[in-house]
Design a protein around this motif. Sequence first.
Motif, PDB file in Angstrom:
ATOM      1  N   TYR A   1      88.421 -18.608  79.769  1.00 53.99           N
ATOM      2  CA  TYR A   1      88.881 -17.208  79.809  1.00 53.99           C
ATOM      3  C   TYR A   1      88.970 -16.624  78.402  1.00 53.99           C
ATOM      4  CZ  TYR A   1      91.971 -13.225  79.773  1.00 53.99           C
ATOM      5  OH  TYR A   1      92.494 -11.977  79.523  1.00 53.99           O
ATOM      6  N   PHE A   2      89.680 -17.304  77.502  1.00 56.09           N
ATOM      7  CA  PHE A   2      89.872 -16.734  76.172  1.00 56.09           C
ATOM      8  C   PHE A   2      88.567 -16.681  75.395  1.00 56.09           C
ATOM      9  CE2 PHE A   2      94.381 -17.578  76.995  1.00 56.09           C
ATOM     10  CZ  PHE A   2      94.928 -16.383  76.540  1.00 56.09           C
ATOM     11  N   TYR A   3      87.682 -17.640  75.629  1.00 53.98           N
ATOM     12  CA  TYR A   3      86.361 -17.564  74.985  1.00 53.98           C
ATOM     13  C   TYR A   3      85.612 -16.324  75.480  1.00 53.98           C
ATOM     14  CZ  TYR A   3      81.393 -18.263  74.275  1.00 53.98           C
ATOM     15  OH  TYR A   3      80.080 -18.057  73.956  1.00 53.98           O
ATOM     16  N   ASP A   4      85.547 -16.150  76.794  1.00 51.22           N
ATOM     17  CA  ASP A   4      84.816 -15.014  77.365  1.00 51.22           C
ATOM     18  C   ASP A   4      85.452 -13.687  76.971  1.00 51.22           C
ATOM     19  OD1 ASP A   4      82.913 -16.583  78.586  1.00 51.22           O
ATOM     20  OD2 ASP A   4      83.911 -16.625  80.532  1.00 51.22           O
ATOM     21  N   ARG A   5      86.792 -13.632  77.018  1.00 55.53           N
ATOM     22  CA  ARG A   5      87.478 -12.362  76.758  1.00 55.53           C
ATOM     23  C   ARG A   5      87.307 -11.932  75.301  1.00 55.53           C
ATOM     24  NH1 ARG A   5      87.896  -7.840  78.894  1.00 55.53           N
ATOM     25  NH2 ARG A   5      89.865  -6.708  78.608  1.00 55.53           N
ATOM     26  N   CYS A   6      87.460 -12.866  74.382  1.00 57.97           N
ATOM     27  CA  CYS A   6      87.274 -12.525  72.960  1.00 57.97           C
ATOM     28  C   CYS A   6      85.831 -12.108  72.691  1.00 57.97           C
ATOM     29  CB  CYS A   6      87.655 -13.714  72.079  1.00 57.97           C
ATOM     30  SG  CYS A   6      89.426 -14.052  72.016  1.00 57.97           S
ATOM     31  N   ASP A   7      84.889 -12.764  73.362  1.00 62.94           N
ATOM     32  CA  ASP A   7      83.480 -12.421  73.176  1.00 62.94           C
ATOM     33  C   ASP A   7      83.183 -11.024  73.737  1.00 62.94           C
ATOM     34  OD1 ASP A   7      80.788 -13.292  72.313  1.00 62.94           O
ATOM     35  OD2 ASP A   7      80.319 -13.145  74.437  1.00 62.94           O
ATOM     36  N   GLN A   8      83.789 -10.712  74.881  1.00 64.40           N
ATOM     37  CA  GLN A   8      83.576  -9.391  75.487  1.00 64.40           C
ATOM     38  C   GLN A   8      84.118  -8.276  74.600  1.00 64.40           C
ATOM     39  OE1 GLN A   8      85.625  -9.924  79.179  1.00 64.40           O
ATOM     40  NE2 GLN A   8      84.035 -11.227  80.071  1.00 64.40           N
ATOM     41  N   LEU A   9      85.284  -8.509  74.003  1.00 59.84           N
ATOM     42  CA  LEU A   9      85.940  -7.489  73.180  1.00 59.84           C
ATOM     43  C   LEU A   9      85.498  -7.544  71.726  1.00 59.84           C
ATOM     44  CD1 LEU A   9      89.616  -7.836  74.516  1.00 59.84           C
ATOM     45  CD2 LEU A   9      87.920  -6.128  75.183  1.00 59.84           C
ATOM     46  N   HIS A  10      84.787  -8.610  71.350  1.00 62.09           N
ATOM     47  CA  HIS A  10      84.452  -8.848  69.937  1.00 62.09           C
ATOM     48  C   HIS A  10      85.721  -8.794  69.090  1.00 62.09           C
ATOM     49  CE1 HIS A  10      80.166  -8.752  70.760  1.00 62.09           C
ATOM     50  NE2 HIS A  10      80.357  -7.649  71.464  1.00 62.09           N
TER      51      HIS A  10
ATOM     52  N   PHE B   1      84.097 -15.405  85.913  1.00 56.41           N
ATOM     53  CA  PHE B   1      82.945 -15.479  86.801  1.00 56.41           C
ATOM     54  C   PHE B   1      82.465 -14.095  87.216  1.00 56.41           C
ATOM     55  CE2 PHE B   1      85.255 -19.496  87.583  1.00 56.41           C
ATOM     56  CZ  PHE B   1      84.269 -20.370  87.151  1.00 56.41           C
ATOM     57  N   PRO B   2      81.198 -13.793  86.997  1.00 51.52           N
ATOM     58  CA  PRO B   2      80.635 -12.524  87.474  1.00 51.52           C
ATOM     59  C   PRO B   2      80.738 -12.414  88.990  1.00 51.52           C
ATOM     60  CG  PRO B   2      79.138 -13.614  85.931  1.00 51.52           C
ATOM     61  CD  PRO B   2      80.218 -14.603  86.260  1.00 51.52           C
ATOM     62  N   LYS B   3      80.740 -11.198  89.484  1.00 47.04           N
ATOM     63  CA  LYS B   3      80.834 -10.976  90.926  1.00 47.04           C
ATOM     64  C   LYS B   3      79.447 -11.076  91.555  1.00 47.04           C
ATOM     65  CE  LYS B   3      84.930  -8.029  90.571  1.00 47.04           C
ATOM     66  NZ  LYS B   3      85.522  -6.698  90.843  1.00 47.04           N
TER      67      LYS B   3
ATOM     68  N   ILE C   1      85.311 -27.998  86.692  1.00 48.55           N
ATOM     69  CA  ILE C   1      85.561 -27.700  85.283  1.00 48.55           C
ATOM     70  C   ILE C   1      84.228 -27.597  84.541  1.00 48.55           C
ATOM     71  CG2 ILE C   1      86.442 -28.675  83.121  1.00 48.55           C
ATOM     72  CD1 ILE C   1      88.830 -29.768  84.708  1.00 48.55           C
ATOM     73  N   LEU C   2      83.335 -28.546  84.798  1.00 48.61           N
ATOM     74  CA  LEU C   2      82.023 -28.512  84.156  1.00 48.61           C
ATOM     75  C   LEU C   2      81.221 -27.295  84.604  1.00 48.61           C
ATOM     76  CD1 LEU C   2      81.125 -32.301  84.306  1.00 48.61           C
ATOM     77  CD2 LEU C   2      81.497 -30.956  82.237  1.00 48.61           C
ATOM     78  N   TRP C   3      81.285 -26.953  85.885  1.00 46.63           N
ATOM     79  CA  TRP C   3      80.570 -25.756  86.361  1.00 46.63           C
ATOM     80  C   TRP C   3      81.038 -24.525  85.586  1.00 46.63           C
ATOM     81  CZ3 TRP C   3      81.482 -26.524  92.352  1.00 46.63           C
ATOM     82  CH2 TRP C   3      80.836 -27.697  92.755  1.00 46.63           C
ATOM     83  N   SER C   4      82.342 -24.453  85.334  1.00 49.74           N
ATOM     84  CA  SER C   4      82.894 -23.304  84.607  1.00 49.74           C
ATOM     85  C   SER C   4      82.315 -23.233  83.196  1.00 49.74           C
ATOM     86  CB  SER C   4      84.422 -23.408  84.538  1.00 49.74           C
ATOM     87  OG  SER C   4      84.984 -23.455  85.845  1.00 49.74           O
ATOM     88  N   TYR C   5      82.204 -24.378  82.553  1.00 47.96           N
ATOM     89  CA  TYR C   5      81.620 -24.395  81.209  1.00 47.96           C
ATOM     90  C   TYR C   5      80.132 -24.055  81.248  1.00 47.96           C
ATOM     91  CZ  TYR C   5      85.818 -26.238  78.985  1.00 47.96           C
ATOM     92  OH  TYR C   5      87.089 -26.379  78.499  1.00 47.96           O
ATOM     93  N   TYR C   6      79.430 -24.495  82.269  1.00 44.98           N
ATOM     94  CA  TYR C   6      78.003 -24.175  82.363  1.00 44.98           C
ATOM     95  C   TYR C   6      77.770 -22.674  82.527  1.00 44.98           C
ATOM     96  CZ  TYR C   6      77.369 -29.220  83.106  1.00 44.98           C
ATOM     97  OH  TYR C   6      77.376 -30.592  82.974  1.00 44.98           O
ATOM     98  N   VAL C   7      78.711 -22.000  83.199  1.00 46.91           N
ATOM     99  CA  VAL C   7      78.606 -20.549  83.342  1.00 46.91           C
ATOM    100  C   VAL C   7      78.996 -19.848  82.038  1.00 46.91           C
ATOM    101  CG1 VAL C   7      79.545 -18.516  84.527  1.00 46.91           C
ATOM    102  CG2 VAL C   7      78.937 -20.555  85.844  1.00 46.91           C
ATOM    103  N   SER C   8      80.081 -20.310  81.413  1.00 45.78           N
ATOM    104  CA  SER C   8      80.558 -19.668  80.184  1.00 45.78           C
ATOM    105  C   SER C   8      79.658 -19.959  78.985  1.00 45.78           C
ATOM    106  CB  SER C   8      81.989 -20.128  79.871  1.00 45.78           C
ATOM    107  OG  SER C   8      82.907 -19.637  80.832  1.00 45.78           O
ATOM    108  N   TYR C   9      79.062 -21.151  78.973  1.00 45.31           N
ATOM    109  CA  TYR C   9      78.177 -21.560  77.874  1.00 45.31           C
ATOM    110  C   TYR C   9      76.815 -21.930  78.458  1.00 45.31           C
ATOM    111  CZ  TYR C   9      82.517 -22.078  75.149  1.00 45.31           C
ATOM    112  OH  TYR C   9      83.723 -21.865  74.519  1.00 45.31           O
TER     113      TYR C   9
END
Length: 391
Positions: A147-156, A181-183, A243-251
């Motif tokens: 979450y924090f990785y994605d959120r900081c990246d979205q907001l720069h 996760f995208p909808k 947990i791994l699936w989440s990382y595969y989506v985020s990274y």
Amino acid sequence: MEREEFIKKILDNEGGNFLVSTTIIPSEPYGEICDTPLAAILNLDLSKISEEGKAVLEILENDAEFPYRENFSQMKFNLLGLCCVQDIFSGLVYDEYSVECFAAQNYFYYEGLSLIREYFYAGFNNLLKSSDHLVRTILEFNIRHCYFYDRCDQLHSHKPLREYIKNGFCPSNQSMLNNIFPKDNFCKPIKVKIQNLIKNLSNTSSHAFNPEHSIRSNGKMHFEYTMDSVLFWLNLNRVLPVILWSYYVSYPMLLHPKDIVAKFGFNPPLGLLISPNHFYVFEKTLDAEDMQEFKSYTANQQEVSDLSSFNDSRPDLTDEELKLSWSEDDHPFPDQKFNGLVLILAKMRATREVMANHCTMVEQEFAGDFSNLLKKHSKYSFWKEIYTKIK
């Protein structure tokens, strides 16, 4: 150990103020069974495990007739995959930068990894409900990282991390999942699985639970070792795949390896890309059908397209350029590219973890005698006097 010696050991914190970075990646594809010992994957100290617990571990590692051998092997592949994920964590600097925010961006991942070690220490020492209680927390720490990785990246911006460090503010699990996760139809099953896991873990271990989930239900009232003691790790392996699936989506680059050494030598960009050696691990965390689904989904992400183009646009280094990319401060030039890659990954892992641990070092000041403060807070009369003032 004498009492005085034990007290001195506690006060001196012997051995507790240094970090050992363990980096295990294969030089070639794995076979069907993971032959890397669990203790090596997680850098477990076997002296902290009872003799009975060591016997359980020996059965899990070496008994070819053990009926759950493939499940245990799969769990080890999943743990190796989780350990390899950290090599793609970048060092991007955003707006509202501070040393604290920059250091904290990987805190959640490393805290989760530490709790996994604690999980196995508790489990092998037959503290089964204590280990079970950690599973949801392990899952939630990894959700927070994504979450924090994605959120900081979205907001720069490091603002979400700054607010977390300052106020402890963190959105609900549901809000974080909605952000990670995208909808789309691919991610919906992942989100539903996580939601169901959190609900189930709440009902069976992380909160007060029904009698059928009690360890006492097996008739052992004094913490004796049972078959539950041999199979306790199955509960953790319920959450490792998602947990791994989440990382595969985020990274998404995790599933699109590049020959890092050929393009960048031994001074690659921090994170961003992973090697084919990493992929030897990740490919063991998904079956063939799931791997194809994840690779197809992530291949369509703009990040994968941009980073692949960046990598492919660079020419391969010459032998001389490769040698110039190596710093001999710690080690002489490696005889094989693979050995050099492992050494630089180990150094980067240690650096990231030391930085992530920075935000745990918070000085706390207590007014007066702390023992008297505890005594005061345990009195009914104290709470009767102040409860109306608490909001």
